[in-house]
Design a protein around this motif. Structure first.
Motif, mmCIF file in Angstrom:
data_model
loop_
_atom_site.group_PDB
_atom_site.id
_atom_site.type_symbol
_atom_site.label_atom_id
_atom_site.label_comp_id
_atom_site.label_asym_id
_atom_site.label_seq_id
_atom_site.Cartn_x
_atom_site.Cartn_y
_atom_site.Cartn_z
ATOM 1 N N GLU A 51 62.754 52.205 -30.478
ATOM 2 C CA GLU A 51 63.011 53.638 -30.304
ATOM 3 C C GLU A 51 64.488 53.990 -30.452
ATOM 4 O O GLU A 51 64.842 54.976 -31.094
ATOM 5 N N ALA A 52 65.368 53.178 -29.903
ATOM 6 C CA ALA A 52 66.806 53.459 -30.004
ATOM 7 C C ALA A 52 67.316 53.306 -31.438
ATOM 8 O O ALA A 52 68.396 53.787 -31.765
ATOM 9 N N GLU A 53 66.548 52.676 -32.294
ATOM 10 C CA GLU A 53 66.937 52.458 -33.691
ATOM 11 C C GLU A 53 66.483 53.587 -34.614
ATOM 12 O O GLU A 53 66.856 53.602 -35.794
ATOM 13 N N LEU A 54 65.696 54.536 -34.100
ATOM 14 C CA LEU A 54 65.222 55.630 -34.943
ATOM 15 C C LEU A 54 66.403 56.446 -35.452
ATOM 16 O O LEU A 54 67.376 56.666 -34.726
ATOM 17 N N PRO A 55 66.338 56.901 -36.701
ATOM 18 C CA PRO A 55 67.414 57.754 -37.216
ATOM 19 C C PRO A 55 67.459 59.083 -36.461
ATOM 20 O O PRO A 55 66.467 59.474 -35.826
ATOM 21 N N PRO A 56 68.569 59.797 -36.508
ATOM 22 C CA PRO A 56 68.722 61.044 -35.750
ATOM 23 C C PRO A 56 67.662 62.097 -36.051
ATOM 24 O O PRO A 56 67.330 62.897 -35.187
ATOM 25 N N ASP A 57 67.110 62.100 -37.256
ATOM 26 C CA ASP A 57 66.114 63.117 -37.607
ATOM 27 C C ASP A 57 64.677 62.651 -37.367
ATOM 28 O O ASP A 57 63.729 63.280 -37.826
ATOM 29 N N ALA A 58 64.501 61.555 -36.634
ATOM 30 C CA ALA A 58 63.161 61.053 -36.294
ATOM 31 C C ALA A 58 62.996 61.067 -34.783
ATOM 32 O O ALA A 58 63.952 60.875 -34.029
ATOM 33 N N SER A 59 61.776 61.326 -34.354
ATOM 34 C CA SER A 59 61.484 61.304 -32.920
ATOM 35 C C SER A 59 59.998 61.011 -32.749
ATOM 36 O O SER A 59 59.239 61.007 -33.701
ATOM 37 N N ARG A 60 59.597 60.775 -31.531
ATOM 38 C CA ARG A 60 58.189 60.563 -31.230
ATOM 39 C C ARG A 60 57.819 61.348 -29.983
ATOM 40 O O ARG A 60 58.638 61.536 -29.084
ATOM 41 N N ALA A 61 56.597 61.809 -29.945
ATOM 42 C CA ALA A 61 56.091 62.490 -28.754
ATOM 43 C C ALA A 61 55.786 61.440 -27.682
ATOM 44 O O ALA A 61 55.628 60.257 -27.987
ATOM 45 N N GLU A 62 55.691 61.865 -26.465
ATOM 46 C CA GLU A 62 55.419 60.948 -25.356
ATOM 47 C C GLU A 62 54.127 60.156 -25.579
ATOM 48 O O GLU A 62 54.027 59.004 -25.178
ATOM 49 N N TYR A 63 53.151 60.765 -26.234
ATOM 50 C CA TYR A 63 51.860 60.092 -26.461
ATOM 51 C C TYR A 63 51.857 59.220 -27.721
ATOM 52 O O TYR A 63 50.868 58.548 -28.008
ATOM 53 N N GLU A 64 52.952 59.186 -28.465
ATOM 54 C CA GLU A 64 53.040 58.380 -29.681
ATOM 55 C C GLU A 64 53.740 57.058 -29.401
ATOM 56 O O GLU A 64 54.574 56.965 -28.499
ATOM 57 N N ARG A 65 53.404 56.055 -30.207
ATOM 58 C CA ARG A 65 54.011 54.740 -30.088
ATOM 59 C C ARG A 65 54.502 54.287 -31.456
ATOM 60 O O ARG A 65 53.965 54.668 -32.489
ATOM 61 N N ILE A 66 55.521 53.462 -31.468
ATOM 62 C CA ILE A 66 55.989 52.817 -32.686
ATOM 63 C C ILE A 66 55.211 51.508 -32.809
ATOM 64 O O ILE A 66 55.209 50.694 -31.879
ATOM 65 N N VAL A 67 54.546 51.341 -33.940
ATOM 66 C CA VAL A 67 53.707 50.168 -34.167
ATOM 67 C C VAL A 67 54.210 49.440 -35.406
ATOM 68 O O VAL A 67 54.510 50.064 -36.421
ATOM 69 N N VAL A 68 54.280 48.129 -35.328
ATOM 70 C CA VAL A 68 54.747 47.314 -36.441
ATOM 71 C C VAL A 68 53.558 46.603 -37.079
ATOM 72 O O VAL A 68 52.730 46.015 -36.375
ATOM 73 N N ILE A 69 53.480 46.690 -38.415
ATOM 74 C CA ILE A 69 52.527 45.896 -39.170
ATOM 75 C C ILE A 69 53.324 45.041 -40.147
ATOM 76 O O ILE A 69 54.468 45.351 -40.460
ATOM 77 N N SER A 70 52.727 43.991 -40.612
ATOM 78 C CA SER A 70 53.449 43.108 -41.536
ATOM 79 C C SER A 70 53.626 43.777 -42.894
ATOM 80 O O SER A 70 52.848 44.649 -43.289
ATOM 81 N N ARG A 71 54.658 43.359 -43.596
ATOM 82 C CA ARG A 71 54.904 43.846 -44.946
ATOM 83 C C ARG A 71 53.693 43.563 -45.829
ATOM 84 O O ARG A 71 53.265 44.398 -46.619
ATOM 85 N N GLU A 72 53.127 42.367 -45.698
ATOM 86 C CA GLU A 72 51.971 41.989 -46.507
ATOM 87 C C GLU A 72 50.791 42.930 -46.272
ATOM 88 O O GLU A 72 50.100 43.316 -47.221
ATOM 89 N N THR A 73 50.562 43.331 -45.026
ATOM 90 C CA THR A 73 49.462 44.252 -44.725
ATOM 91 C C THR A 73 49.635 45.551 -45.491
ATOM 92 O O THR A 73 48.699 46.043 -46.117
ATOM 93 N N LEU A 74 50.829 46.120 -45.471
ATOM 94 C CA LEU A 74 51.074 47.387 -46.162
ATOM 95 C C LEU A 74 51.021 47.234 -47.679
ATOM 96 O O LEU A 74 50.416 48.049 -48.374
ATOM 97 N N ILE A 75 51.610 46.183 -48.193
ATOM 98 C CA ILE A 75 51.587 45.962 -49.649
ATOM 99 C C ILE A 75 50.158 45.798 -50.150
ATOM 100 O O ILE A 75 49.776 46.364 -51.178
#
Length: 79
Positions: free
Chosen positions: A46-70
């Protein structure tokens, strides 16, 4: 009620998971949105988000692998 229509990309088993379980995944939903299974990383990133990005209290940052997205790219519609 929203339902899962289909997997986007290859299954965890096809991506090399020996058990096919507990792996990142992406699904298309009946309302046109997407659901993601991944590692919860809100506190870590969360502290790494750029200044123009934010999340609502009910949202979470989720990580998936590069391979999954590709490997999902072929199934994501262009618009």
């Amino acid at each position: 009620m929203v339902a899962i229509l289909r997997r986007i990309g290859d299954s965890p088993y096809a991506r090399g998971s020996l058990s096919g379980q507990h792996c990142p995944d992406i699904f298309e939903l009946s309302d046109g949105n997407y659901a993601v299974i991944g590692r919860e990383a809100t506190a870590e990133l969360e502290a790494e988000l750029p200044p123009d990005a934010s999340r609502a209290e009910y949202e979470r940052i989720v990580v998936i692998s590069r391979e999954t997205l590709i490997r999902a790219r072929k199934d994501i519609p262009p618009n």
